[in-house]
Design a protein around this motif. Sequence first.
Motif, PDB file in Angstrom:
ATOM      1  N   UNK A 180      41.652  34.962  57.567  1.00 14.72           N
ATOM      2  CA  UNK A 180      41.496  35.993  56.537  1.00 14.72           C
ATOM      3  C   UNK A 180      40.066  36.520  56.485  1.00 14.72           C
ATOM      4  N   UNK A 181      39.105  35.711  56.935  1.00 16.32           N
ATOM      5  CA  UNK A 181      37.684  36.031  56.788  1.00 16.32           C
ATOM      6  C   UNK A 181      37.296  37.433  57.263  1.00 16.32           C
ATOM      7  N   UNK A 182      37.756  37.911  58.447  1.00 18.36           N
ATOM      8  CA  UNK A 182      37.327  39.249  58.903  1.00 18.36           C
ATOM      9  C   UNK A 182      37.750  40.383  57.979  1.00 18.36           C
ATOM     10  N   UNK A 183      38.713  40.139  57.106  1.00 15.32           N
ATOM     11  CA  UNK A 183      39.225  41.188  56.232  1.00 15.32           C
ATOM     12  C   UNK A 183      38.534  41.215  54.874  1.00 15.32           C
ATOM     13  N   UNK A 184      37.603  40.308  54.648  1.00 15.78           N
ATOM     14  CA  UNK A 184      37.011  40.168  53.313  1.00 15.78           C
ATOM     15  C   UNK A 184      35.693  40.915  53.179  1.00 15.78           C
ATOM     16  N   UNK A 185      35.304  41.154  51.913  1.00 20.77           N
ATOM     17  CA  UNK A 185      34.006  41.733  51.572  1.00 20.77           C
ATOM     18  C   UNK A 185      33.291  40.760  50.629  1.00 20.77           C
ATOM     19  N   UNK A 186      31.980  40.917  50.441  1.00 18.26           N
ATOM     20  CA  UNK A 186      31.268  40.028  49.503  1.00 18.26           C
ATOM     21  C   UNK A 186      31.868  40.030  48.098  1.00 18.26           C
ATOM     22  N   UNK A 187      32.298  41.198  47.620  1.00 19.09           N
ATOM     23  CA  UNK A 187      32.897  41.267  46.283  1.00 19.09           C
ATOM     24  C   UNK A 187      34.212  40.498  46.231  1.00 19.09           C
ATOM     25  N   UNK A 188      35.015  40.619  47.279  1.00 21.81           N
ATOM     26  CA  UNK A 188      36.285  39.883  47.329  1.00 21.81           C
ATOM     27  C   UNK A 188      36.038  38.382  47.324  1.00 21.81           C
ATOM     28  N   UNK A 189      35.032  37.935  48.073  1.00 21.17           N
ATOM     29  CA  UNK A 189      34.708  36.512  48.118  1.00 21.17           C
ATOM     30  C   UNK A 189      34.222  36.024  46.757  1.00 21.17           C
ATOM     31  N   UNK A 190      33.408  36.851  46.093  1.00 19.40           N
ATOM     32  CA  UNK A 190      32.884  36.467  44.781  1.00 19.40           C
ATOM     33  C   UNK A 190      34.008  36.329  43.759  1.00 19.40           C
ATOM     34  N   UNK A 191      34.949  37.270  43.770  1.00 19.83           N
ATOM     35  CA  UNK A 191      36.054  37.208  42.821  1.00 19.83           C
ATOM     36  C   UNK A 191      36.992  36.040  43.133  1.00 19.83           C
ATOM     37  N   UNK A 192      37.211  35.784  44.411  1.00 22.80           N
ATOM     38  CA  UNK A 192      38.025  34.625  44.802  1.00 22.80           C
ATOM     39  C   UNK A 192      37.378  33.333  44.323  1.00 22.80           C
ATOM     40  N   UNK A 193      36.061  33.243  44.492  1.00 25.50           N
ATOM     41  CA  UNK A 193      35.325  32.061  44.052  1.00 25.50           C
ATOM     42  C   UNK A 193      35.425  31.881  42.544  1.00 25.50           C
ATOM     43  N   UNK A 194      35.328  32.981  41.797  1.00 25.29           N
ATOM     44  CA  UNK A 194      35.393  32.919  40.338  1.00 25.29           C
ATOM     45  C   UNK A 194      36.770  32.457  39.858  1.00 25.29           C
ATOM     46  N   UNK A 195      37.826  32.959  40.496  1.00 26.27           N
ATOM     47  CA  UNK A 195      39.174  32.529  40.133  1.00 26.27           C
ATOM     48  C   UNK A 195      39.347  31.035  40.421  1.00 26.27           C
ATOM     49  N   UNK A 196      38.825  30.603  41.565  1.00 26.50           N
ATOM     50  CA  UNK A 196      38.864  29.176  41.869  1.00 26.50           C
ATOM     51  C   UNK A 196      38.107  28.361  40.831  1.00 26.50           C
ATOM     52  N   UNK A 197      36.999  28.908  40.338  1.00 29.14           N
ATOM     53  CA  UNK A 197      36.241  28.244  39.288  1.00 29.14           C
ATOM     54  C   UNK A 197      37.048  28.064  38.013  1.00 29.14           C
ATOM     55  N   UNK A 198      37.828  29.093  37.654  1.00 28.04           N
ATOM     56  CA  UNK A 198      38.688  28.975  36.466  1.00 28.04           C
ATOM     57  C   UNK A 198      39.718  27.861  36.646  1.00 28.04           C
ATOM     58  N   UNK A 199      40.253  27.741  37.854  1.00 22.99           N
ATOM     59  CA  UNK A 199      41.219  26.670  38.120  1.00 22.99           C
ATOM     60  C   UNK A 199      40.555  25.298  37.997  1.00 22.99           C
ATOM     61  N   UNK A 200      39.300  25.219  38.434  1.00 20.73           N
ATOM     62  CA  UNK A 200      38.577  23.948  38.306  1.00 20.73           C
ATOM     63  C   UNK A 200      38.293  23.633  36.834  1.00 20.73           C
ATOM     64  N   UNK A 201      37.998  24.663  36.046  1.00 24.71           N
ATOM     65  CA  UNK A 201      37.820  24.445  34.609  1.00 24.71           C
ATOM     66  C   UNK A 201      39.108  23.914  33.980  1.00 24.71           C
ATOM     67  N   UNK A 202      40.237  24.517  34.348  1.00 22.40           N
ATOM     68  CA  UNK A 202      41.526  24.054  33.828  1.00 22.40           C
ATOM     69  C   UNK A 202      41.807  22.624  34.266  1.00 22.40           C
ATOM     70  N   UNK A 203      41.447  22.315  35.511  1.00 14.57           N
ATOM     71  CA  UNK A 203      41.638  20.945  36.014  1.00 14.57           C
ATOM     72  C   UNK A 203      40.796  19.960  35.231  1.00 14.57           C
TER      73      UNK A 203
END
Length: 237
Positions: A180-203
């Motif tokens: 998936x990496x070649x299809x991503x942009x810095x903004x997409x990576x940042x938002x993906x990271x933030x969503x993952x962070x919310x899941x870690x908060x819930x965990x």
Amino acid sequence: MVIGPFINAGAVLLGGALGAVLSQRLPERIRSSMPSIFGLASLGIGILLVIKCANLPVMVLATLLGALIGEFCYLEKGINSAVGKAKNLIARPGKAQNGSHETFIQNYVAIVILFCASGTGIFGSMQEGMTGDPSILIAKAFLDFFTATIFATTLGIAVAAISVPMLLIQLALATCATLILPLTTPAMMADFTAVGGLLLLATGLRICGIKMFAVVNMLPALLLAMPLSALWTHFFA
């Protein structure tokens, strides 16, 4: 080459072996207090990741839609059903009335899910596959080492065996994320990271017993984060 899955699996292997050696020598006060520390660490990691968000509406929308999809698909209920079926397959008929045996099976299957299907492991594997950053899985390795040690004091060396399926699952996720990496942009990576962070908060909140979020039901949010980020950037940025 990814290293996080190997470090994480090695931590579970060593922790399981150490716990089997310690057996009942570990004080009860340590066994009861450590899970809260695990939850606190997960909360800290989640906060650090959420603040990297590039588009706040994307993070919120991906989490909401992902949780709705998970609820409609009964993902958490499906996992629970799979655990029940696994218990029935593993348990021997002659031991059906043996309370200690049933408790062992229930606890063992539960930690298989904990180690192999946690939001932290899934997100961390995808994160390393796309960015080459193994920090999430390394942090998880520290937590899993102590978790495996504590569980192995009662469940024995069988806990160490969980490292094998966990390694295979995380390697598969990291490999898929690499594509998936070649299809991503810095903004997409940042938002993906933030969503993952919310899941870690819930965990973390769930581990601490503060709020029992259905974290498995929230996992589809990780799949929605990047497409929604791309759409938001295209139409609104």
